[in-house]
Design a protein around this motif. Structure first.
Motif, PDB file in Angstrom:
ATOM      1  N   ALA A 132       0.838  -1.203   0.000  1.00 27.90           N
ATOM      2  CA  ALA A 132       0.000   0.000   0.000  1.00 27.90           C
ATOM      3  C   ALA A 132       0.873   1.254   0.000  1.00 27.90           C
ATOM      4  N   LEU A 133       1.943   1.229   0.797  1.00 27.46           N
ATOM      5  CA  LEU A 133       2.831   2.389   0.861  1.00 27.46           C
ATOM      6  C   LEU A 133       3.567   2.593  -0.464  1.00 27.46           C
ATOM      7  N   ILE A 182       5.988   5.479  -1.299  1.00 33.75           N
ATOM      8  CA  ILE A 182       6.796   5.355  -0.073  1.00 33.75           C
ATOM      9  C   ILE A 182       7.415   3.958  -0.066  1.00 33.75           C
ATOM     10  N   PHE A 183       8.743   3.920  -0.238  1.00 37.29           N
ATOM     11  CA  PHE A 183       9.418   2.639  -0.414  1.00 37.29           C
ATOM     12  C   PHE A 183      10.100   2.186   0.869  1.00 37.29           C
ATOM     13  N   CYS A 184       9.420   1.310   1.606  1.00 36.72           N
ATOM     14  CA  CYS A 184      10.002   0.718   2.806  1.00 36.72           C
ATOM     15  C   CYS A 184      10.764  -0.526   2.370  1.00 36.72           C
ATOM     16  N   CYS A 194      -4.074   2.221   5.889  1.00 39.17           N
ATOM     17  CA  CYS A 194      -4.249   0.801   5.504  1.00 39.17           C
ATOM     18  C   CYS A 194      -5.248   0.144   6.438  1.00 39.17           C
ATOM     19  N   GLN A 195      -5.128   0.500   7.713  1.00 41.18           N
ATOM     20  CA  GLN A 195      -5.983  -0.089   8.736  1.00 41.18           C
ATOM     21  C   GLN A 195      -7.422   0.333   8.522  1.00 41.18           C
ATOM     22  N   CYS A 196      -7.638   1.625   8.233  1.00 40.46           N
ATOM     23  CA  CYS A 196      -8.992   2.142   8.022  1.00 40.46           C
ATOM     24  C   CYS A 196      -9.661   1.467   6.839  1.00 40.46           C
ATOM     25  N   ASN A 197      -8.879   1.314   5.750  1.00 41.35           N
ATOM     26  CA  ASN A 197      -9.449   0.701   4.561  1.00 41.35           C
ATOM     27  C   ASN A 197     -10.034  -0.660   4.859  1.00 41.35           C
TER      28      ASN A 197
END
Ligand SMILES: *Cc1c(COP(=O)(O)O)cnc(C)c1O
Length: 375
Positions: free
Chosen positions: A304-305, A310-312, A369-372
Motif C-alpha cells: 500500500a505504501l 513510499i518505499f520501505c 491501511c488499517q482504516c481501509n
C-alpha cells in the motif's frame, strides 16, 4: 507529482567541502594505496570510535571476510551466527570455507539469543559472529563470557552500529574484532568503504597484508592476500561526512522521536525497544506488524505504501539461511523467533534529510491501511 520517499538517502557533504578535500589529488596524483587522506581518516576514525586499532577497507563486506581470514580458522570450522542480517554476514563466513551455524534471535531487540548459543557449540566451533542489527547492541557481556569459557573468537558485525557506545565505550572495542560498513546507505559513508577495529596490534599487519596482496616491500610478498584498500576519493568523502556526523545523527534522532510519538499508541505495531547503557546511532526504524491485531499484514502495508511512492524495505526477509543460494541446507532449523520476526518486520524511511512532515505522511499512510480494512 509528489516526490518518492525511499527507505534511505545517502548523506552528502556540501559540494565545496568535498572538492576542497580532493583538490590536492590533482597535484599529487596519489589516488589510492594508503594515501594521505586514507591515513588521516584512519586516525580520525580511531579517535571517533574510541578504538585501539583500525584498518580501513574498500567496503564492509571485505572487512568482514578479511577479519575472519585474519583469524586463520581451519577450513570447515563452525561459526555461530544469526540468520537475521544482511546476506553479507553469512557470505563472509561461507566464502572463508567456514560453516555458518545459525542461532535464533531475541524478540526484544532482534540480536542473537545468547541463551541459545551454548547448545550450538561443538568441537568444531571456532567463533561467534553476532550482529548489532539495526544498531541494537548484542549482549556483549554474556557473549564475552561464553567466548572465554569455550575459547572462541568473537567478530561483531557492527555494520549498523557506527558511533554507538555501550557504557560509554565505543562499540568497536568489544570482541576480538568489529566490522563497520561505510556504504552509501549507512549512517556514516565513504561512498563504499568499511573498517575492522580491534585491540590486538598483530591484526593490523595481518589485515594490511590481506588487503594489499601481502606486499611488504617492492620485492617481497609475505602472504597471500586480496585487494581491499580504500581509495583517496572514498577517504575524502569520509573526512567530510565525519565533520557532520553529530548533526546528521541529531536529525535522525528527531525524526525517530516523531515516529515513536505517532506509532507508540497504535495497536498491532511493535517498535524497537530502547536499550539501557547504550548510546544509539539512530540508524534504522524497524516496525513489526502483527496482522491479527493491526488488521493488515506487513506485506499489505508495504504494498500500500509503495503505491503511494513510499518505499520501505522488508529487512530482513527472507532469513539469510533460507536464501536459495544455500538450497535446503538450513530450511529445517529451529529459528522460530527469527522466522516470525522476519515475516512481520519492515523498515520505515529514515535519513537525515527526511522531513518531519514526511514522517507524518508515512505514518498516516500506514494508519490508512488499517482504516481501509475496517470500512
Ligand atoms: C551493509 C552491511 C554489510 C556489508 O557492508 P558493505 O559495505 O555493503 O559491503 C555487512 N553486514 C551488514 C549487517 C550490513 O548491513
Amino acid at each position: 507529482m509528489k516526490e518518492n520517499i525511499f527507505v534511505t538517502r545517502p548523506s552528502m557533504p556540501p559540494w565545496e567541502e568535498y572538492t576542497e578535500r580532493i583538490k590536492p589529488l590533482w597535484d599529487s596524483h596519489w589516488l589510492t594505496n594508503m594515501g594521505e587522506l586514507h591515513n588521516t581518516l584512519e586516525q580520525e576514525l580511531k579517535e571517533y570510535l574510541g578504538v585501539e586499532g583500525i584498518s580501513l577497507m574498500v567496503n564492509g563486506h571485505m572487512s568482514l571476510e578479511l577479519a575472519l581470514a585474519a583469524m586463520k580458522f581451519p577450513q570447515g570450522a563452525e561459526v555461530i551466527t544469526t540468520p537475521f542480517t544482511f546476506i553479507s554476514t553469512t557470505h563472509a563466513i561461507a566464502r572463508n570455507g567456514l560453516e555458518p551455524v545459525f542461532c535464533d534471535i531475541k524478540s526484544s531487540d532482534y540480536t542473537i539469543d545468547e541463551d541459545k548459543i551454548e547448545s550450538l557449540i561443538t568441537e568444531k566451533t571456532v567463533a561467534i559472529v553476532p550482529v548489532h542489527v539495526y544498531g541494537s547492541i548484542c549482549n556483549l557481556e554474556r557473549i564475552n563470557r561464553i567466548a572465554e569459557k569455550y575459547e572462541l573468537k568473537v567478530i561483531y558485525d557492527a555494520a549498523h552500529a557506527f558511533g554507538s557506545t555501550y557504557k560509554g565505550k565505543g562499540i568497536g572495542t568489544f570482541g576480538d574484532a568489529s566490522v563497520f560498513s561505510f556504504h552509501a546507505t549507512k549512517v556514516f559513508n565513504t561512498i563504499e568503504g568499511g573498517a575492522v577495529t580491534f585491540r590486538n596490534p598483530d591484526l593490523y599487519t595481518k589485515l594490511y597484508n590481506l588487503k594489499n596482496f601481502g606486499i611488504r616491500s617492492e620485492e617481497i610478498v609475505a602472504e597471500v592476500g586480496a585487494n581491499a584498500k580504500m581509495n583517496e576519493f572514498a577517504a575524502a568523502m569520509g573526512l567530510c561526512n565525519l565533520m557532520h556526523i553529530e548533526e546528521e545523527m541529531g536529525k535522525r534522532k528527531k525524526l525517530m522521536e516523531r515516529y515513536r510519538e505517532l506509532l507508540v499508541p497504535v495497536k498491532g505495531i511493535r517498535l524497537l525497544e530502547e536499550q539501557i547503557d547504550v548510546k544509539p546511532n539512530y540508524a534504522y526504524f524497524p516496525i513489526q506488524i502483527d496482522e491479527t491485531v493491526f488488521g493488515r499484514s506487513r506485506d499489505e502495508v508495504c504494498d500500500a505504501l509503495k503505491q503511494q511512492g513510499i518505499f520501505c524495505r522488508k529487512y530482513f526477509y527472507p532469513l539469510t539461511s533460507d536464501q536459495i543460494c544455500f538450497g535446503d541446507r538450513y530450511r529445517g532449523l529451529p529459528l522460530e523467533t527469527a522466522r516470525s520476526v522476519s515475516k512481520r518486520i519492515m523498515v520505515l524511511p529514515l535519513y537525515a534529510d527526511l522531513q518531519i512532515a514526511q514522517v507524518e505522511e508515512i505514518v498516516n499512510a500506514i494508519l490508512a491501511c488499517q482504516c481501509n480494512r475496517i470500512k
